[in-house]
Design a protein around this motif. Sequence first.
Motif, short mmCIF file in Angstrom:
data_model
loop_
_atom_site.label_atom_id
_atom_site.label_comp_id
_atom_site.label_asym_id
_atom_site.label_seq_id
_atom_site.Cartn_x
_atom_site.Cartn_y
_atom_site.Cartn_z
N ASP A 43 -38.17 26.28 -23.02
CA ASP A 43 -37.62 26.66 -21.64
C ASP A 43 -38.20 26.28 -19.96
OD1 ASP A 43 -36.18 28.59 -23.25
OD2 ASP A 43 -36.48 30.26 -22.39
N PHE A 44 -38.81 26.05 -20.37
CA PHE A 44 -40.55 25.30 -19.08
C PHE A 44 -39.85 24.17 -18.95
CE2 PHE A 44 -42.08 29.85 -18.56
CZ PHE A 44 -42.65 29.56 -17.31
N LYS A 45 -39.51 23.49 -19.89
CA LYS A 45 -39.69 21.70 -20.05
C LYS A 45 -38.69 21.34 -20.07
CE LYS A 45 -42.75 20.25 -23.85
NZ LYS A 45 -43.45 19.31 -24.91
N ALA A 46 -37.08 22.12 -20.04
CA ALA A 46 -35.93 22.76 -20.78
C ALA A 46 -36.06 22.33 -19.33
CB ALA A 46 -35.13 23.18 -20.68
N ASN A 47 -36.77 22.97 -17.76
CA ASN A 47 -36.15 23.07 -16.69
C ASN A 47 -36.62 22.52 -16.04
OD1 ASN A 47 -33.84 25.10 -16.65
ND2 ASN A 47 -34.94 26.46 -17.94
N LYS A 48 -37.71 21.86 -16.28
CA LYS A 48 -39.37 20.81 -15.37
C LYS A 48 -38.36 20.09 -14.36
CE LYS A 48 -42.27 17.89 -16.00
NZ LYS A 48 -43.64 17.01 -17.10
N ASN A 49 -37.55 19.00 -14.18
CA ASN A 49 -36.70 18.11 -13.33
C ASN A 49 -36.03 18.68 -12.38
OD1 ASN A 49 -38.50 16.34 -14.80
ND2 ASN A 49 -36.94 16.35 -16.71
N ILE A 50 -35.83 20.19 -12.24
CA ILE A 50 -35.11 21.15 -11.25
C ILE A 50 -35.35 21.17 -9.97
CG2 ILE A 50 -34.75 23.27 -10.18
CD1 ILE A 50 -34.60 24.42 -12.82
N ASP A 51 -35.35 20.22 -9.22
CA ASP A 51 -35.02 19.49 -7.80
C ASP A 51 -35.67 21.40 -6.93
OD1 ASP A 51 -32.92 18.68 -4.60
OD2 ASP A 51 -35.74 17.84 -5.91
N VAL A 52 -36.67 21.00 -6.32
CA VAL A 52 -37.97 21.64 -5.13
C VAL A 52 -36.45 22.28 -4.54
CG1 VAL A 52 -39.89 20.84 -5.89
CG2 VAL A 52 -38.95 20.05 -3.90
N SER A 53 -35.69 21.64 -4.13
CA SER A 53 -35.10 22.21 -2.76
C SER A 53 -34.18 23.01 -3.50
CB SER A 53 -34.38 21.32 -1.97
OG SER A 53 -33.28 20.81 -3.53
N GLN A 54 -33.74 23.44 -5.10
CA GLN A 54 -33.01 24.28 -5.30
C GLN A 54 -33.80 26.24 -5.53
OE1 GLN A 54 -31.64 22.84 -8.66
NE2 GLN A 54 -29.40 21.84 -7.84
N GLU A 55 -33.91 26.17 -4.43
CA GLU A 55 -35.52 27.57 -4.92
C GLU A 55 -34.91 28.52 -4.80
OE1 GLU A 55 -36.96 27.77 -1.13
OE2 GLU A 55 -37.50 26.41 -0.62
N ASP A 56 -32.64 29.10 -5.08
CA ASP A 56 -32.86 29.76 -5.24
C ASP A 56 -32.04 30.05 -7.01
OD1 ASP A 56 -31.32 31.33 -2.94
OD2 ASP A 56 -30.00 30.16 -2.57
N ARG A 57 -32.33 29.03 -7.92
CA ARG A 57 -31.79 28.91 -8.84
C ARG A 57 -33.50 29.18 -9.97
NH1 ARG A 57 -30.69 23.30 -12.19
NH2 ARG A 57 -30.07 23.50 -14.51
N ILE A 58 -34.56 28.56 -9.06
CA ILE A 58 -35.76 28.68 -9.26
C ILE A 58 -36.37 30.10 -9.28
CG2 ILE A 58 -38.41 28.26 -9.19
CD1 ILE A 58 -37.46 25.33 -7.71
N LYS A 59 -35.90 30.79 -9.01
CA LYS A 59 -36.15 32.23 -8.53
C LYS A 59 -35.57 33.18 -9.64
CE LYS A 59 -37.62 32.56 -3.36
NZ LYS A 59 -36.87 33.05 -1.95
N ALA A 60 -34.05 32.54 -9.34
CA ALA A 60 -33.69 32.75 -10.46
C ALA A 60 -33.69 32.96 -12.13
CB ALA A 60 -31.73 32.57 -10.49
#
Length: 87
Positions: free
Chosen positions: A49-66
């Motif tokens: 799960d963490f590897k799959a979401n590793k490359n999320i852009d840091v500017s997508q804060e709402d997605r990261i918070k979710a």
Amino acid sequence: MAGARPALTLKQFMLRQEVLKLYRTLFRTLRQLPDKSQQKETAAWVREDFKANKNIDVSQEDRIKALVYQGQKMLNEVKNNVEFSKA
């Protein structure tokens, strides 16, 4: 410097720290499960799960918070399983 990452804002840095804390807490909690095969299976799931979401852009804060919120719910489930297995 080739491949240098841009500097994080304070908000992004704090969010990154929250993600790392969640990761570490999940693995510390997993170690408390008595069934070793369940430990390994759940640890592999968490890593994927963490590897799959590793490359999320840091500017997508709402997605990261979710995703952090979902991870915290998963952590609570794991903690409940640990409590249940000790009872």
